[in-house]
Write a protein that holds these residues in place. Sequence first.
Motif, PDB file in Angstrom:
ATOM      1  N   THR A   1      -1.289  -2.240   6.923  1.00  0.00           N
ATOM      2  CA  THR A   1      -0.346  -2.832   8.106  1.00  0.00           C
ATOM      3  C   THR A   1       0.352  -1.924   9.555  1.00  0.00           C
ATOM      4  OG1 THR A   1       1.055  -3.763   6.410  1.00  0.00           O
ATOM      5  CG2 THR A   1       1.979  -4.231   8.748  1.00  0.00           C
TER       6      THR A   1
ATOM      7  N   VAL B   1       2.689  -7.797  13.426  1.00  0.00           N
ATOM      8  CA  VAL B   1       1.780  -7.242  12.665  1.00  0.00           C
ATOM      9  C   VAL B   1       0.178  -7.653  12.480  1.00  0.00           C
ATOM     10  CG1 VAL B   1       2.227  -5.946  10.276  1.00  0.00           C
ATOM     11  CG2 VAL B   1       4.497  -6.647  12.370  1.00  0.00           C
TER      12      VAL B   1
ATOM     13  N   LYS C   1       1.186  -1.549  13.384  1.00  0.00           N
ATOM     14  CA  LYS C   1       2.191  -2.452  14.412  1.00  0.00           C
ATOM     15  C   LYS C   1       2.101  -1.343  15.517  1.00  0.00           C
ATOM     16  CE  LYS C   1       6.035  -1.730  12.555  1.00  0.00           C
ATOM     17  NZ  LYS C   1       7.858  -1.593  11.580  1.00  0.00           N
TER      18      LYS C   1
END
Length: 449
Positions: free
Chosen positions: A168, A224, A170
């Motif tokens: 992930t 994201v 971000k």
Amino acid sequence: MMLVGFLFLLLISDEVNSEQNCSYQDVLSYLNLSSNNELYSMTRPVKNYKNPTLVSLEVLLYAILDVVEKDQKFIPYVWTVTRWNNEYISWDPNQFCGIDNISLPTEILWKPDLTIEEMTEKDKAPPSPYLTINNKGDVEVPNDQVLVSTCRMHIYKFPFDIQSCSLTFKSIIHTAREIRLQPSDNSSEATEWSREVMRTQYEWLFINMTVTANNASVLTDQDVVIYTITMKRRSLLYIVNFLLPVLFFLCLDLASFMISDYGGEKLSFKVTVLLAITVLQLILNEILPSSSNRVPLIAGYCIGIFALMMLSLLETIFVMYLRQKSSQQTERDGCMMQESIKSNKESQDWTSGGFIYNMSSNETGEILLGAKEDRNSKSLGECYTLERLSDELRAMEKTLTLLFKSNKEEETCGYWNRVATRVDKAFFLFYVIVVSLFLILIFLEWKSD
């Protein structure tokens, strides 16, 4: 002539100027781009702070280095490319001999602060020292990383499991008002390109890579981008080294029913096989994580076979107890029979002695009767004869009683042997049926989706 010379001088000066402009340093000087210029490195490269910086991300999977089920770690080797636009950078390539891109040290320009949520250890490999900019202000930073990330392992169907681990991406501090993050490739492109550049897959088989962009609906949130890597375990090694040996031990336990129950070999053999299963369970415990919410099928497979073999061991102990009970009773009856026969023999010997003595007394009585005609001697002879007959009848009665009792006890001993045989046969049939059903259910559950 003067006009021709003037034109020649102009041509030479143009060539000299063009040659002077054909260098990267001239482009940097034109942009006033240096490590001391805070315009390029300190803040987001936008002329209006209300305009967000559009950052595109590309991720390729180069290798699956390791998957540690015990610690629930996923260690991939990935190649990332980050792109964005710097509004302060632009030039005309025609003014610089067609130069349209430049490579610079990464610390000169501002870079988005992207991070990976699942990463637990900092990449020990040094980052890429350079980035690339083009004449339109597009900045590109390629980087390769060995990531140590967490991954929630679903090991219920181990070793026939399929795992999905996510990366992930971000920003650390910037919200959607400042940085808009988006993937530069879709799932099919990322999967195809990753397969082309894949170097090694360890014990796994790469299936696909899914790209998901979660755009913030509120500007105070963050965008994201999630890359989900799906892979399937190569189970052949676990089948050969673990599942088949356990199955072979179960077959040995079934074959042990052909061993005689009268000796201790069958019991010791079953205990040895049971200990071997315990060793394999200890090896399995070192592989599987202890934080699993469900008991893995392979653990149920081992526990089930262990329980069946334990039940078989208990049945063997019970059958051996019945046969030992029968054997002890037979030995006790044999001893009693020998003592009875010995006692009977002694009684017969005494009776025979008395008979001889009586005969001698009768002869003496007859001699005395013939000589003295004594009636008392005749009465004494008859008394001895009756006593001899009584002793013989008593001995015969005792012998018949012992024979009757011996036959009855032999029937009792045969009864326990027959019970042990019936128990053994019935349990073997039950054992084969239960083992077959158990294995069928386990393998069907393993193959189900």
